[in-house]
Motif scaffolding. Structure first.
Motif, PDB file in Angstrom:
ATOM      1  N   PHE A   7       0.899  -1.175   0.063  1.00 48.06           N
ATOM      2  CA  PHE A   7      -0.064  -0.024  -0.033  1.00 48.06           C
ATOM      3  C   PHE A   7       1.005   1.044   0.027  1.00 48.06           C
ATOM      4  O   PHE A   7       1.746   1.553   0.861  1.00 48.06           O
ATOM      5  N   GLU A   8       0.906   1.823  -1.006  1.00 48.68           N
ATOM      6  CA  GLU A   8       2.020   2.746  -1.324  1.00 48.68           C
ATOM      7  C   GLU A   8       1.487   4.250  -1.502  1.00 48.68           C
ATOM      8  O   GLU A   8       0.914   4.420  -2.397  1.00 48.68           O
ATOM      9  N   ASN A   9       1.737   5.065  -0.674  1.00 50.47           N
ATOM     10  CA  ASN A   9       1.319   6.427  -0.888  1.00 50.47           C
ATOM     11  C   ASN A   9       0.056   6.784  -1.213  1.00 50.47           C
ATOM     12  O   ASN A   9      -0.172   7.448  -2.363  1.00 50.47           O
ATOM     13  N   VAL A  10      -0.821   6.013  -0.770  1.00 50.51           N
ATOM     14  CA  VAL A  10      -2.337   6.068  -0.984  1.00 50.51           C
ATOM     15  C   VAL A  10      -3.180   7.279  -0.462  1.00 50.51           C
ATOM     16  O   VAL A  10      -3.167   7.244   0.508  1.00 50.51           O
ATOM     17  N   SER A  11      -3.826   7.931  -1.168  1.00 46.32           N
ATOM     18  CA  SER A  11      -4.733   8.958  -0.838  1.00 46.32           C
ATOM     19  C   SER A  11      -6.194   8.715  -1.477  1.00 46.32           C
ATOM     20  O   SER A  11      -6.310   7.978  -2.386  1.00 46.32           O
ATOM     21  N   LYS A  12      -7.223   9.038  -0.547  1.00 41.28           N
ATOM     22  CA  LYS A  12      -8.517   8.959  -1.042  1.00 41.28           C
ATOM     23  C   LYS A  12      -9.251   9.966  -0.411  1.00 41.28           C
ATOM     24  O   LYS A  12      -9.400  10.432   0.641  1.00 41.28           O
ATOM     25  N   THR A  13      -9.704  10.635  -1.531  1.00 41.38           N
ATOM     26  CA  THR A  13     -10.515  11.948  -1.342  1.00 41.38           C
ATOM     27  C   THR A  13     -12.001  11.894  -1.716  1.00 41.38           C
ATOM     28  O   THR A  13     -12.201  11.479  -2.921  1.00 41.38           O
ATOM     29  N   TYR A  14     -12.848  12.222  -0.847  1.00 42.63           N
ATOM     30  CA  TYR A  14     -14.352  11.990  -1.374  1.00 42.63           C
ATOM     31  C   TYR A  14     -14.839  13.439  -1.725  1.00 42.63           C
ATOM     32  O   TYR A  14     -14.626  14.242  -0.819  1.00 42.63           O
ATOM     33  N   GLU A  15     -15.288  13.729  -3.040  1.00 43.02           N
ATOM     34  CA  GLU A  15     -15.720  14.943  -3.265  1.00 43.02           C
ATOM     35  C   GLU A  15     -17.203  15.133  -3.044  1.00 43.02           C
ATOM     36  O   GLU A  15     -17.902  14.593  -3.575  1.00 43.02           O
ATOM     37  N   MET A  16     -17.604  15.963  -2.173  1.00 38.69           N
ATOM     38  CA  MET A  16     -19.049  16.264  -1.894  1.00 38.69           C
ATOM     39  C   MET A  16     -19.349  17.757  -2.455  1.00 38.69           C
ATOM     40  O   MET A  16     -19.243  18.573  -1.461  1.00 38.69           O
ATOM     41  N   GLY A  17     -19.454  18.020  -3.506  1.00 39.41           N
ATOM     42  CA  GLY A  17     -20.013  19.002  -3.855  1.00 39.41           C
ATOM     43  C   GLY A  17     -18.753  20.192  -3.750  1.00 39.41           C
ATOM     44  O   GLY A  17     -17.661  19.718  -4.362  1.00 39.41           O
ATOM     45  N   GLU A  18     -19.002  21.080  -2.868  1.00 44.04           N
ATOM     46  CA  GLU A  18     -17.963  21.969  -2.755  1.00 44.04           C
ATOM     47  C   GLU A  18     -16.670  21.396  -1.623  1.00 44.04           C
ATOM     48  O   GLU A  18     -15.826  21.922  -1.463  1.00 44.04           O
ATOM     49  N   VAL A  19     -17.105  20.610  -0.810  1.00 39.83           N
ATOM     50  CA  VAL A  19     -16.274  20.115   0.145  1.00 39.83           C
ATOM     51  C   VAL A  19     -15.262  18.953  -0.163  1.00 39.83           C
ATOM     52  O   VAL A  19     -16.026  17.892  -0.936  1.00 39.83           O
ATOM     53  N   ALA A  20     -14.253  18.774   0.266  1.00 34.79           N
ATOM     54  CA  ALA A  20     -13.292  17.487  -0.047  1.00 34.79           C
ATOM     55  C   ALA A  20     -13.263  16.897   1.143  1.00 34.79           C
ATOM     56  O   ALA A  20     -12.568  17.502   2.039  1.00 34.79           O
ATOM     57  N   ILE A  21     -13.381  15.525   1.328  1.00 38.33           N
ATOM     58  CA  ILE A  21     -13.025  14.660   2.466  1.00 38.33           C
ATOM     59  C   ILE A  21     -11.990  13.931   2.214  1.00 38.33           C
ATOM     60  O   ILE A  21     -11.878  13.152   1.339  1.00 38.33           O
ATOM     61  N   HIS A  22     -11.032  14.284   2.935  1.00 36.87           N
ATOM     62  CA  HIS A  22      -9.656  13.501   2.843  1.00 36.87           C
ATOM     63  C   HIS A  22      -9.667  12.321   3.633  1.00 36.87           C
ATOM     64  O   HIS A  22      -9.353  12.313   5.065  1.00 36.87           O
ATOM     65  N   ALA A  23     -10.180  11.345   3.237  1.00 36.76           N
ATOM     66  CA  ALA A  23     -10.299   9.953   4.178  1.00 36.76           C
ATOM     67  C   ALA A  23      -8.879   9.126   4.397  1.00 36.76           C
ATOM     68  O   ALA A  23      -8.788   8.924   5.498  1.00 36.76           O
ATOM     69  N   LEU A  24      -8.177   9.324   3.382  1.00 37.42           N
ATOM     70  CA  LEU A  24      -6.737   8.737   3.518  1.00 37.42           C
ATOM     71  C   LEU A  24      -5.778   9.782   2.742  1.00 37.42           C
ATOM     72  O   LEU A  24      -5.950  10.349   1.928  1.00 37.42           O
ATOM     73  N   ASP A  25      -4.722  10.124   3.602  1.00 31.94           N
ATOM     74  CA  ASP A  25      -3.622  11.334   3.201  1.00 31.94           C
ATOM     75  C   ASP A  25      -2.192  10.574   3.217  1.00 31.94           C
ATOM     76  O   ASP A  25      -1.670  10.565   4.352  1.00 31.94           O
ATOM     77  N   ASP A  26      -1.943  10.061   1.894  1.00 32.76           N
ATOM     78  CA  ASP A  26      -0.459   9.555   1.692  1.00 32.76           C
ATOM     79  C   ASP A  26      -0.146   8.401   2.834  1.00 32.76           C
ATOM     80  O   ASP A  26       0.631   8.492   3.614  1.00 32.76           O
ATOM     81  N   VAL A  27      -1.028   7.274   2.691  1.00 31.72           N
ATOM     82  CA  VAL A  27      -0.610   6.271   3.613  1.00 31.72           C
ATOM     83  C   VAL A  27      -0.053   5.107   2.962  1.00 31.72           C
ATOM     84  O   VAL A  27      -0.325   4.716   1.850  1.00 31.72           O
ATOM     85  N   SER A  28       0.953   4.705   3.645  1.00 28.54           N
ATOM     86  CA  SER A  28       1.919   3.293   3.319  1.00 28.54           C
ATOM     87  C   SER A  28       1.940   2.504   4.155  1.00 28.54           C
ATOM     88  O   SER A  28       2.106   2.702   5.382  1.00 28.54           O
ATOM     89  N   PHE A  29       1.698   1.157   3.771  1.00 29.36           N
ATOM     90  CA  PHE A  29       2.264   0.220   4.707  1.00 29.36           C
ATOM     91  C   PHE A  29       2.470  -1.069   3.792  1.00 29.36           C
ATOM     92  O   PHE A  29       1.949  -1.025   2.458  1.00 29.36           O
TER      93      PHE A  29
END
Ligand SMILES: Nc1ncnc2c1ncn2[C@@H]1O[C@H](COP(=O)(O)OP(=O)(O)OP(=O)(O)O)[C@@H](O)[C@H]1O
Ligand SMILES: [Mg+2]
Length: 169
Positions: A7-29
């Motif tokens: 799992f290498e430098n993984v980011s996950k952003t949920y776009e909710m209209g104007e708002v971005a939710i950063h569920a994962l920010d550069d996760v590695s293991f």
């Protein structure tokens, strides 16, 4: 030998209209074959998001996810379906049992879609529910339903068993 899971430098952003939710920010293991790993974190920390990405149920915004040599992020829909079906056993946080099938039928359904399943009745016995096999999910307690979900994931004899809060109930 390379790791079973990378799992290498993984980011996950949920776009909710104007708002971005950063569920994962550069996760590695990384995880080796045969390893038993627990992911701990506060509610909303991103645990389910990690499992959903590893299980091929959602795609990362950026980063690289490799499972047993297969790059999950570069799979097409057909390859991902095959991966979810044959390689992954998933115990969902909210079980997702088929309500109009009995306990045994829920487990049987999972066994039917893979090449090399475990014995259905042994999987049910392993979670201590042999005497409830003909009951429907609505007739079971929360923890019993959760155990059906565990049997259903186990019976597939998957390469990778992902369990989201498997002791929650
Ligand atoms: N489909 C979605 N759309 C928008 N935001 C989402 C979505 N799924 C998750 N999130 C957000 O991403 C963050 C991580 O959620 P996640 O479900 O991975 O947390 P968790 O660690 O599993 O929490 P819990 O312990 O409560 O189950 C949370 O802020 C959540 O609100
Ligand atoms: Mg969760």
């Amino acid at each position: 030998m390379s790791d079973f899971i990378e799992f290498e430098n993984v980011s996950k952003t949920y776009e909710m209209g104007e708002v971005a939710i950063h569920a994962l920010d550069d996760v590695s293991f990384s995880i080796e074959e045969g390893e038993f790993v627990v992911i701990l974190g506060a509610s909303g920390a991103g645990k389910s998001t990690i499992l959903n990405l590893l299980g091929g149920m959602d795609t990362a915004t950026s980063g690289k996810i490799v499972v047993d040599g297969k790059n999950i992020e570069s799979c097409n829909d057909r390859e991902l379906t095959l991966y979810r079906r044959s390689d992954v056993g998933f115990v969902f946080q909210f079980y997702n049992l088929v309500q109009n099938l009995t306990l045994r039928e829920n487990v049987e359904l999972a066994a039917q879609i893979v090449k090399d399943p475990l014995d259905i009745d042994e999987a049910i016995a392993a979670v201590g529910l042999s005497d409830r096999a003909s009951n429907f999910p609505s007739q079971l307690s929360g923890g019993e339903q959760q155990r059906v979900a565990i049997a259903r994931a186990l019976v597939k004899n998957p390469k990778l068993l992902l369990c989201d809060e498997p002791t929650g109930a």
